[in-house]
Design an enzyme around this catalytic site. Structure first.
Site, PDB file in Angstrom:
ATOM      1  N   LYS A  54      89.632  59.223  77.077  1.00 35.92           N
ATOM      2  CA  LYS A  54      90.495  58.031  77.129  1.00 35.92           C
ATOM      3  C   LYS A  54      91.606  58.226  78.146  1.00 35.92           C
ATOM      4  O   LYS A  54      91.925  57.323  78.912  1.00 35.92           O
ATOM      5  CB  LYS A  54      91.065  57.735  75.729  1.00 35.92           C
ATOM      6  CG  LYS A  54      90.021  57.107  74.824  1.00 35.92           C
ATOM      7  CD  LYS A  54      90.411  57.062  73.362  1.00 35.92           C
ATOM      8  CE  LYS A  54      89.195  56.641  72.557  1.00 35.92           C
ATOM      9  NZ  LYS A  54      89.341  56.831  71.117  1.00 35.92           N
ATOM     10  N   GLN A  98      93.511  57.972  66.714  1.00 36.37           N
ATOM     11  CA  GLN A  98      92.147  58.488  66.873  1.00 36.37           C
ATOM     12  C   GLN A  98      91.563  58.781  65.492  1.00 36.37           C
ATOM     13  O   GLN A  98      92.104  59.579  64.733  1.00 36.37           O
ATOM     14  CB  GLN A  98      92.181  59.769  67.736  1.00 36.37           C
ATOM     15  CG  GLN A  98      90.820  60.373  68.024  1.00 36.37           C
ATOM     16  CD  GLN A  98      89.919  59.472  68.866  1.00 36.37           C
ATOM     17  OE1 GLN A  98      90.358  58.884  69.840  1.00 36.37           O
ATOM     18  NE2 GLN A  98      88.663  59.350  68.461  1.00 36.37           N
ATOM     19  N   ASP A 121      92.172  48.726  69.201  1.00 40.35           N
ATOM     20  CA  ASP A 121      90.882  49.039  68.581  1.00 40.35           C
ATOM     21  C   ASP A 121      90.374  47.838  67.769  1.00 40.35           C
ATOM     22  O   ASP A 121      89.250  47.868  67.262  1.00 40.35           O
ATOM     23  CB  ASP A 121      91.032  50.262  67.660  1.00 40.35           C
ATOM     24  CG  ASP A 121      90.065  51.378  68.009  1.00 40.35           C
ATOM     25  OD1 ASP A 121      89.229  51.163  68.905  1.00 40.35           O
ATOM     26  OD2 ASP A 121      90.149  52.449  67.385  1.00 40.35           O
TER      27      ASP A 121
END
Ligand code: NAD
Length: 283
Positions: A54, A98, A121
């Protein structure tokens, strides 16, 4: 029949290039670049690799990234305080915890604590609710990436039988909603489904997101179907493979996403797209 392989790496790169160009235009106009904050709790090796990917993707796109590494012993309360600080920071556009988090941390509380406008997300109640309503929102990256691949390949979902194997909040469920909104007739297979292969074999579009290595074999695939493999597994010799037995998909389907190089690169590309969307909604 020999399936054509869908090149997710190329499609993802095209999206990432578009994001980079749009950000370059913003910064050329004197605006600050977007900034993504990634929170990594603990030292799970796979998560560390994903976070590095990322960071690299952000750098390439012109997005600033800020990785907050916290020890596995971090309390839920401390993590929620950290998220509150990031919510209030006007220089942060996206916040991504995460997953998975250590067991003592409730991921529902963590995801719900994120300002929905920074939830890149797309997992918060707000964004998933808007997905249910088919209203614009930040969409979960992997399901959105699958839909982009279908669009890129000219697969028209309208009226098609789509079968999704898996019902997770991260992949399976949002994918079912996206397919319904694209006018497919959608069936879900999950771990308690009886005769899953009979159902799967009806699918014009078969999407495997079960997290079960090589679950989908020849007798699950309708000849000529479009097969999308979301699963990621490591083989004994260290290679990556998916939920679908690749040689069976190649000999039966018309289109197939390989692992690696199919859905995986789309997930990271959609994260960049979401960061841009979150940033543009703020500036
Ligand atoms: P999950 O474990 O949360 O959900 C798996 C779902 O599959 C569950 O709903 C379960 O009911 C169903 N399932 C499990 N075994 C089954 C079986 N034998 N038959 C039918 N259904 C079964 O997993 P997830 O987070 O949704 O991820 C699924 C897979 O996709 C994993 O392999 C994961 O690594 C991968 N993944 C890939 C990407 C990517 O970018 N390519 C992103 C996210 C997840």
């Amino acid at each position: 029949m020999t399936a054509r392989l869908i090149d997710g790496k190329a499609v993802g790169q095209k999206l990432r290039d578009q994001v980079r160009q749009k950000i370059a235009a913003h910064t050329a106009n004197g605006r600050r670049p977007p900034c993504l904050a990634v929170i990594l709790v603990g030292d799970d090796p796979a998560s560390q690799v994903y976070v590095r990917h990322k960071e690299k993707a952000c750098e390439e796109a012109g997005i600033k990234s800020k990785t907050i590494r916290l020890p596995a012993s971090t309390t839920e309360a401390d993590l929620l305080t950290q998220i509150k600080t990031l919510n209030q920071d006007v220089a942060i556009d996206g916040i991504l915890p995460q997953l998975p988090m250590p067991a003592h941390i409730d991921r529902v509380k963590v995801v719900s604590a994120i300002d929905p406008s920074k939830d890149v997300d797309g997992l918060s109640f707000y964004n998933q609710g808007r997905l249910g309503w088919n209203l614009p929102a930040l969409r979960p990256c992997t399901p959105a990436g699958v839909m982009e691949l279908l669009k890129h390949e000219g697969v028209n979902c309208s009226g098609k039988q789509a079968v999704v194997i898996g019902r997770s909040v991260l992949v399976g469920l949002p994918l079912q909603l996206l397919l319904v909104h694209a006018n497919a007739t959608v069936t879900c297979i999950h771990s308690k489904t009886i005769n899953p292969q009979t159902i799967a074999k009806n699918a014009d579009i078969l999407i495997a997101a079960a997290g079960a290595k090589h679950l989908v074999t020849k007798d699950w695939i309708k000849p000529g179907a479009v097969v999308i493999d979301v699963g990621i597994h490591r083989t004994d010799d260290g290679k990556l493979t998916g939920d679908v037995k690749p040689e069976d998909a190649v000999s039966t389907a018309s289109l197939f996403t390989p692992v690696p190089g199919g859905v995986g690169p789309m997930t990271i590309a959609m994260l960049m797209v979401n960061c841009l969307q979150a940033y543009e909604s703020r500036i």
